[in-house]
Design a protein around this motif. Structure first.
Motif, PDB file in Angstrom:
ATOM      1  N   VAL A 142       0.830  -1.207   0.000  1.00  0.00           N
ATOM      2  CA  VAL A 142       0.000   0.000   0.000  1.00  0.00           C
ATOM      3  C   VAL A 142       0.863   1.254   0.000  1.00  0.00           C
ATOM      4  CG1 VAL A 142      -1.963  -1.106   1.118  1.00  0.00           C
ATOM      5  CG2 VAL A 142      -0.275   0.082   2.512  1.00  0.00           C
ATOM      6  N   TYR A 143       2.114   1.154   0.422  1.00  0.00           N
ATOM      7  CA  TYR A 143       2.993   2.312   0.409  1.00  0.00           C
ATOM      8  C   TYR A 143       3.546   2.589  -0.983  1.00  0.00           C
ATOM      9  CZ  TYR A 143       2.583   2.231   5.402  1.00  0.00           C
ATOM     10  OH  TYR A 143       2.067   2.267   6.664  1.00  0.00           O
ATOM     11  N   TRP A 145      -2.258   5.547  -2.180  1.00  0.00           N
ATOM     12  CA  TRP A 145      -3.361   5.454  -1.242  1.00  0.00           C
ATOM     13  C   TRP A 145      -3.205   6.520  -0.171  1.00  0.00           C
ATOM     14  CZ3 TRP A 145      -4.676   0.409   1.872  1.00  0.00           C
ATOM     15  CH2 TRP A 145      -5.962   0.518   2.390  1.00  0.00           C
ATOM     16  N   GLU A 194      -4.130   8.953   2.950  1.00  0.00           N
ATOM     17  CA  GLU A 194      -4.874   8.830   4.197  1.00  0.00           C
ATOM     18  C   GLU A 194      -4.886  10.158   4.913  1.00  0.00           C
ATOM     19  OE1 GLU A 194      -6.650   6.397   5.158  1.00  0.00           O
ATOM     20  OE2 GLU A 194      -5.936   4.733   3.959  1.00  0.00           O
ATOM     21  N   ARG A 245      -4.429   2.068   5.992  1.00  0.00           N
ATOM     22  CA  ARG A 245      -3.128   1.601   5.522  1.00  0.00           C
ATOM     23  C   ARG A 245      -2.357   0.956   6.668  1.00  0.00           C
ATOM     24  NH1 ARG A 245      -0.496   6.399   2.654  1.00  0.00           N
ATOM     25  NH2 ARG A 245      -0.274   7.180   4.763  1.00  0.00           N
ATOM     26  N   CYS A 246      -2.307   1.621   7.815  1.00  0.00           N
ATOM     27  CA  CYS A 246      -1.619   1.066   8.993  1.00  0.00           C
ATOM     28  C   CYS A 246      -2.372  -0.127   9.569  1.00  0.00           C
ATOM     29  CB  CYS A 246      -1.451   2.134  10.058  1.00  0.00           C
ATOM     30  SG  CYS A 246      -0.112   3.248   9.711  1.00  0.00           S
ATOM     31  N   GLU A 272       5.351   4.651   7.146  1.00  0.00           N
ATOM     32  CA  GLU A 272       4.140   5.464   7.331  1.00  0.00           C
ATOM     33  C   GLU A 272       4.411   6.968   7.439  1.00  0.00           C
ATOM     34  OE1 GLU A 272       0.228   6.708   7.775  1.00  0.00           O
ATOM     35  OE2 GLU A 272       1.031   4.884   6.924  1.00  0.00           O
TER      36      GLU A 272
END
Length: 187
Positions: free
Chosen positions: A23-24, A28, A30, A38-39, A77
Protein backbone atom coordinates in the motif's frame (compact mmCIF):
# COMPACT_ATOMS: atom_id res chain seq x y z
CA UNK A 1 4.48 -31.75 13.50
CA UNK A 2 4.38 -32.27 9.72
CA UNK A 3 7.27 -30.27 8.20
CA UNK A 4 5.81 -30.24 4.68
CA UNK A 5 2.50 -28.90 5.93
CA UNK A 6 4.30 -26.24 7.96
CA UNK A 7 6.34 -25.22 4.88
CA UNK A 8 3.17 -24.86 2.80
CA UNK A 9 1.59 -22.81 5.58
CA UNK A 10 4.61 -20.51 5.71
CA UNK A 11 4.56 -20.07 1.95
CA UNK A 12 0.90 -19.07 2.03
CA UNK A 13 1.51 -16.70 4.95
CA UNK A 14 4.43 -14.90 3.28
CA UNK A 15 2.29 -12.96 0.75
CA UNK A 16 -0.20 -12.14 3.51
CA UNK A 17 2.63 -10.48 5.44
CA UNK A 18 4.38 -8.76 2.53
CA UNK A 19 1.40 -7.61 0.44
CA UNK A 20 0.03 -5.13 3.02
CA UNK A 21 3.30 -3.21 2.73
CA UNK A 22 2.51 -2.71 -0.97
CA UNK A 23 0.00 0.00 0.00
CA UNK A 24 2.99 2.31 0.41
CA UNK A 25 3.96 1.81 -3.24
CA UNK A 26 0.63 3.07 -4.59
CA UNK A 27 -1.06 6.43 -4.10
CA UNK A 28 -3.36 5.45 -1.24
CA UNK A 29 -3.72 8.78 0.58
CA UNK A 30 -4.87 8.83 4.20
CA UNK A 31 -6.06 11.67 6.38
CA UNK A 32 -4.24 10.82 9.65
CA UNK A 33 -0.84 9.37 10.28
CA UNK A 34 -0.91 5.92 11.97
CA UNK A 35 -4.71 6.04 12.45
CA UNK A 36 -5.74 4.85 9.02
CA UNK A 37 -6.64 1.82 6.95
CA UNK A 38 -3.13 1.60 5.52
CA UNK A 39 -1.62 1.07 8.99
CA UNK A 40 -4.48 -1.20 10.01
CA UNK A 41 -3.67 -3.48 7.09
CA UNK A 42 -0.02 -3.73 8.13
CA UNK A 43 -0.99 -4.18 11.80
CA UNK A 44 -3.37 -6.99 10.87
CA UNK A 45 -0.62 -8.78 8.95
CA UNK A 46 1.76 -8.42 11.88
CA UNK A 47 -0.89 -9.61 14.36
CA UNK A 48 -1.80 -12.68 12.30
CA UNK A 49 1.87 -13.58 11.88
CA UNK A 50 2.63 -13.09 15.58
CA UNK A 51 -0.41 -15.09 16.67
CA UNK A 52 0.44 -17.94 14.34
CA UNK A 53 4.05 -17.92 15.53
CA UNK A 54 2.81 -18.10 19.11
CA UNK A 55 0.60 -21.12 18.44
CA UNK A 56 3.24 -23.06 16.47
CA UNK A 57 6.45 -23.80 18.37
CA UNK A 58 8.28 -24.56 15.12
CA UNK A 59 7.43 -21.17 13.61
CA UNK A 60 9.66 -19.05 15.81
CA UNK A 61 11.11 -17.38 12.72
CA UNK A 62 7.70 -15.88 12.11
CA UNK A 63 8.15 -13.66 15.15
CA UNK A 64 11.22 -12.18 13.51
CA UNK A 65 9.29 -11.69 10.27
CA UNK A 66 6.43 -10.02 12.16
CA UNK A 67 8.87 -7.69 13.91
CA UNK A 68 10.58 -6.83 10.60
CA UNK A 69 7.25 -6.09 8.90
CA UNK A 70 6.13 -3.98 11.87
CA UNK A 71 9.36 -1.93 11.83
CA UNK A 72 9.12 -1.54 8.07
CA UNK A 73 5.50 -0.40 8.31
CA UNK A 74 6.36 2.03 11.11
CA UNK A 75 9.27 3.35 9.07
CA UNK A 76 7.26 3.82 5.87
CA UNK A 77 4.14 5.46 7.33
CA UNK A 78 5.43 8.91 8.47
CA UNK A 79 7.47 9.73 5.34
CA UNK A 80 4.62 8.63 3.09
CA UNK A 81 2.17 10.75 5.05
CA UNK A 82 4.40 13.85 5.01
CA UNK A 83 5.07 13.57 1.27
CA UNK A 84 1.31 13.28 0.66
CA UNK A 85 0.25 16.12 2.99
CA UNK A 86 2.96 18.81 2.92
CA UNK A 87 2.82 21.08 -0.13
CA UNK A 88 6.42 22.31 -0.07
CA UNK A 89 8.52 19.48 -1.55
CA UNK A 90 11.72 20.39 0.32
CA UNK A 91 9.90 20.69 3.64
CA UNK A 92 8.11 17.38 3.00
CA UNK A 93 11.43 15.62 2.35
CA UNK A 94 13.03 17.15 5.44
CA UNK A 95 10.09 16.11 7.61
CA UNK A 96 10.05 12.65 6.02
CA UNK A 97 13.73 12.03 6.88
CA UNK A 98 13.30 13.43 10.38
CA UNK A 99 10.18 11.30 10.96
CA UNK A 100 12.16 8.15 10.17
CA UNK A 101 14.70 9.12 12.82
CA UNK A 102 12.00 9.77 15.42
CA UNK A 103 10.20 6.53 14.53
CA UNK A 104 13.38 4.50 14.88
CA UNK A 105 14.26 6.06 18.24
CA UNK A 106 10.76 5.42 19.62
CA UNK A 107 10.72 1.87 18.21
CA UNK A 108 14.15 1.14 19.69
CA UNK A 109 13.08 2.47 23.08
CA UNK A 110 9.89 0.37 23.00
CA UNK A 111 11.85 -2.73 21.99
CA UNK A 112 14.37 -2.13 24.76
CA UNK A 113 11.67 -1.77 27.40
CA UNK A 114 9.85 -4.85 26.08
CA UNK A 115 13.12 -6.78 25.98
CA UNK A 116 13.78 -6.08 29.65
CA UNK A 117 10.20 -6.57 30.79
CA UNK A 118 9.84 -9.89 28.94
CA UNK A 119 13.47 -10.89 29.59
CA UNK A 120 14.11 -11.38 25.86
CA UNK A 121 17.71 -10.76 24.90
CA UNK A 122 17.04 -10.78 21.10
CA UNK A 123 14.61 -7.88 21.52
CA UNK A 124 17.19 -5.93 23.51
CA UNK A 125 19.88 -6.57 20.92
CA UNK A 126 17.52 -5.54 18.13
CA UNK A 127 16.81 -2.33 20.02
CA UNK A 128 20.52 -1.60 20.43
CA UNK A 129 21.12 -2.28 16.72
CA UNK A 130 18.28 0.10 15.87
CA UNK A 131 19.76 2.77 18.17
CA UNK A 132 23.15 2.42 16.45
CA UNK A 133 21.53 2.52 12.99
CA UNK A 134 19.62 5.65 13.99
CA UNK A 135 22.78 7.31 15.32
CA UNK A 136 24.58 6.51 12.07
CA UNK A 137 21.66 7.92 10.07
CA UNK A 138 21.64 11.12 12.11
CA UNK A 139 25.37 11.63 11.77
CA UNK A 140 25.77 10.60 8.13
CA UNK A 141 22.50 11.60 6.45
CA UNK A 142 20.51 14.02 8.61
CA UNK A 143 23.48 16.24 9.40
CA UNK A 144 24.95 16.29 5.87
CA UNK A 145 23.41 19.67 5.04
CA UNK A 146 23.59 21.22 8.50
CA UNK A 147 25.86 23.99 9.68
CA UNK A 148 29.07 22.99 11.42
CA UNK A 149 27.84 24.10 14.86
CA UNK A 150 24.75 21.89 14.53
CA UNK A 151 26.91 18.97 13.41
CA UNK A 152 29.11 19.36 16.48
CA UNK A 153 26.06 19.55 18.74
CA UNK A 154 24.55 16.50 17.03
CA UNK A 155 27.75 14.48 17.51
CA UNK A 156 27.87 15.45 21.19
CA UNK A 157 24.18 14.69 21.73
CA UNK A 158 24.37 11.31 19.99
CA UNK A 159 27.48 10.45 22.01
CA UNK A 160 25.84 11.38 25.31
CA UNK A 161 22.67 9.45 24.43
CA UNK A 162 24.66 6.35 23.48
CA UNK A 163 26.72 6.50 26.68
CA UNK A 164 23.58 6.88 28.82
CA UNK A 165 21.83 4.08 26.92
CA UNK A 166 24.85 1.81 27.34
CA UNK A 167 25.05 2.53 31.07
CA UNK A 168 21.31 1.94 31.57
CA UNK A 169 21.43 -1.24 29.50
CA UNK A 170 24.28 -2.78 31.47
CA UNK A 171 22.73 -1.76 34.77
CA UNK A 172 19.38 -3.31 33.85
CA UNK A 173 21.04 -6.44 32.49
CA UNK A 174 22.98 -6.88 35.77
CA UNK A 175 19.69 -6.61 37.68
CA UNK A 176 18.14 -9.28 35.45
CA UNK A 177 21.14 -11.56 35.99
CA UNK A 178 20.94 -11.06 39.77
CA UNK A 179 17.20 -11.83 39.71
CA UNK A 180 17.82 -14.99 37.65
CA UNK A 181 20.57 -16.09 40.04
CA UNK A 182 18.29 -15.53 43.06
CA UNK A 183 15.50 -17.51 41.38
CA UNK A 184 17.89 -20.35 40.56
CA UNK A 185 19.18 -20.46 44.14
CA UNK A 186 15.61 -20.47 45.54
CA UNK A 187 14.27 -23.05 43.07
Amino acid sequence: GNRALRAVGLLTLAPAVVLPLAVYANGWHERWMFANARCALVAAAVAVTALWARSDAGAARLRHAALAVALLGLTLEPPTWFVDHVDDVHEARRLAWFSVTVTWVLSAAALLVAGFRLDRRPLRLTALALFVTTAAKVLLIDMSGALQLYRILAFLLVGVVLVIASWAYHRAERRLAATRDADDAAG
